[in-house]
Each structure stands twice: as C-alpha cells, then as structure tokens.
Write an enzyme that holds these catalytic residues in place. Sequence first.
Site, short mmCIF file in Angstrom:
data_model
loop_
_atom_site.label_atom_id
_atom_site.label_comp_id
_atom_site.label_asym_id
_atom_site.label_seq_id
_atom_site.Cartn_x
_atom_site.Cartn_y
_atom_site.Cartn_z
N SER A 131 0.84 -1.20 0.00
CA SER A 131 0.00 0.00 0.00
C SER A 131 0.87 1.24 0.00
O SER A 131 1.99 1.24 0.54
CB SER A 131 -0.95 0.04 1.20
N TYR A 144 -2.31 0.68 10.90
CA TYR A 144 -2.17 0.27 9.50
C TYR A 144 -0.94 0.93 8.87
O TYR A 144 -0.11 0.26 8.25
CB TYR A 144 -3.43 0.67 8.73
N LYS A 148 2.39 -1.15 7.71
CA LYS A 148 2.69 -1.20 6.28
C LYS A 148 4.09 -0.66 6.00
O LYS A 148 4.76 -1.11 5.06
CB LYS A 148 1.63 -0.42 5.48
#
Length: 268
Positions: A131, A144, A148
């Site tokens: 991402s 998140y 990531k």
Amino acid sequence: MSSVHGAGVVVTGAGGGIGAALARRFAAEGARVVVNDLDAEKAKAVAAEIDAVAVPGDASLIVDDAREALGGTVDIYCANAGLGSAGDALSGEDVWSAAWDVNVMAHVRAGRALLPGWLERGSGRFVSTVSAAGLLTMIGAAPYSVTKHGALAYAEWLSLTYRHRGLKVHAICPQGVRTDMLTASGTAGELVLTPTAIEPPAVADALFTAMAEDRFLVLPHPEVAGFHQARAGDPDRWLATMNRVQQKWEAVGGGGGAGSDRGDGAGE
C-alpha cells in the site's frame, strides 16, 4: 510471461479485491495457482472460477499446505492478506498486535518457510502488497500505516540481501483500490483515496509490468512516486501538508477511528 507460465503461485487474501485480481491474472498467464483466504467459501469460489486450488485459513500457516497442493514447489508467493486497522496513537494493544501480526509477521513467517528452498535452487519471487501507506502514511489509521511501513522494510531487506542469490521481490504500493477495505475506511478513505481509486485488475497489470521490467517498486498510481520524493526531500513541508489534510478530515467529522477490517491486503 515465460517466467509465469507453469509456475506455482500462492496468493493470500485472494477471496476478493486485489488478491482475487492477482490470482485471476496469474491463472490467465498459465500459472498453477493456490487461492488462500480466511473465508473458505470465498477462496473456493475464486479457485473454482480460475481452475485453481483453494487452501483456506490463516495466511501465516498455509505455506506447507500450499506447497503440497502445488506438487512440492512454490515459485511465486504473493503476501497479499492484510488488516486495514484504523485507530490513533491511543489505540489498544490488541489493535496494534493484530495489525503487526497480519501485516508484518505473516510475511516474515512466509519468508522463513520459503527462503531455504528458494536460495538452494537460486530462484524465487516474493510479492508484498504493501500500500502507498507504507511509502507515505494514511490519516486515521496509525496501526495500518506503521505496520505497512514494516512490510515495506521487510520486502526491501529481502531484496537487498538475496537478489544476487536469485530472489526477486516486488512491493505493490497502490493508493485507493475499489475493494471492501476501501469501503471500510470510512470518511478518511472518502477524503483521501476514493477520488483516484482504481479497480483491482489495474493493480495486477501494474505488477506484471514491474515483473517484466524486474522492478522492485510497483506503483499502480504513478503519482505516488512524486509524493514519495516530496516526503523525502522536505519532510517538514510534507508533514505540514498532511496535517492540513488531517484538519480537513476532522472538520467533516473524522478522527474517531473506524474500527478494523481483515480485507484483501492493500487497504487502499
């Protein structure tokens, strides 16, 4: 691609979204595909559609079963399963732990299981769905964003350490992709990601282009390269710009966190 035809490929989190698009594309290119997802019915449905094998379950634990389903060899492993955890700096230990386990440690466990065989034979390919949050960040999603970044760091480390021994590594870093995880991102996703969101097959196209060019970084949204350069070139200016986005989000009622969703892996 000659390197894909006949290859044994595992795609985790492939019951929908980016994972399903990757599985379909690999199958269309002649690969032998294992479809993994925590949702067994979704995994079986995608597998039946593309004449693949479904191996449902926790992505951290299925390497041995997937290898057996492929006749003993995994040539390409797509670490795509992910957890799109919203939350801020005050989020609980359980939220942070779950995000770390799925978004980072599942990749580490897969590498631990696959690397000995890949290094012995001098070939293998590890694809990490990271991402753009791993290159940049995402408002309203501290667990998140942080994990990531960890997934990207792990992929970078694999590449710099083992590329001379035949390992190829790709990090897929899209922004908004029209998946269930984007829907679950709430007002933050609507503000930052939805306006430029793409369909999952476009992510698969970007990966195959990067594979053909032997390129580590996969940017389905090419503009992310410029954002990444701006972040590195002038961190304070970039942080100030992102803070204005944060304030805009708060002004429309964001900032409370939107829970978490175990989705297809990209979270964008």
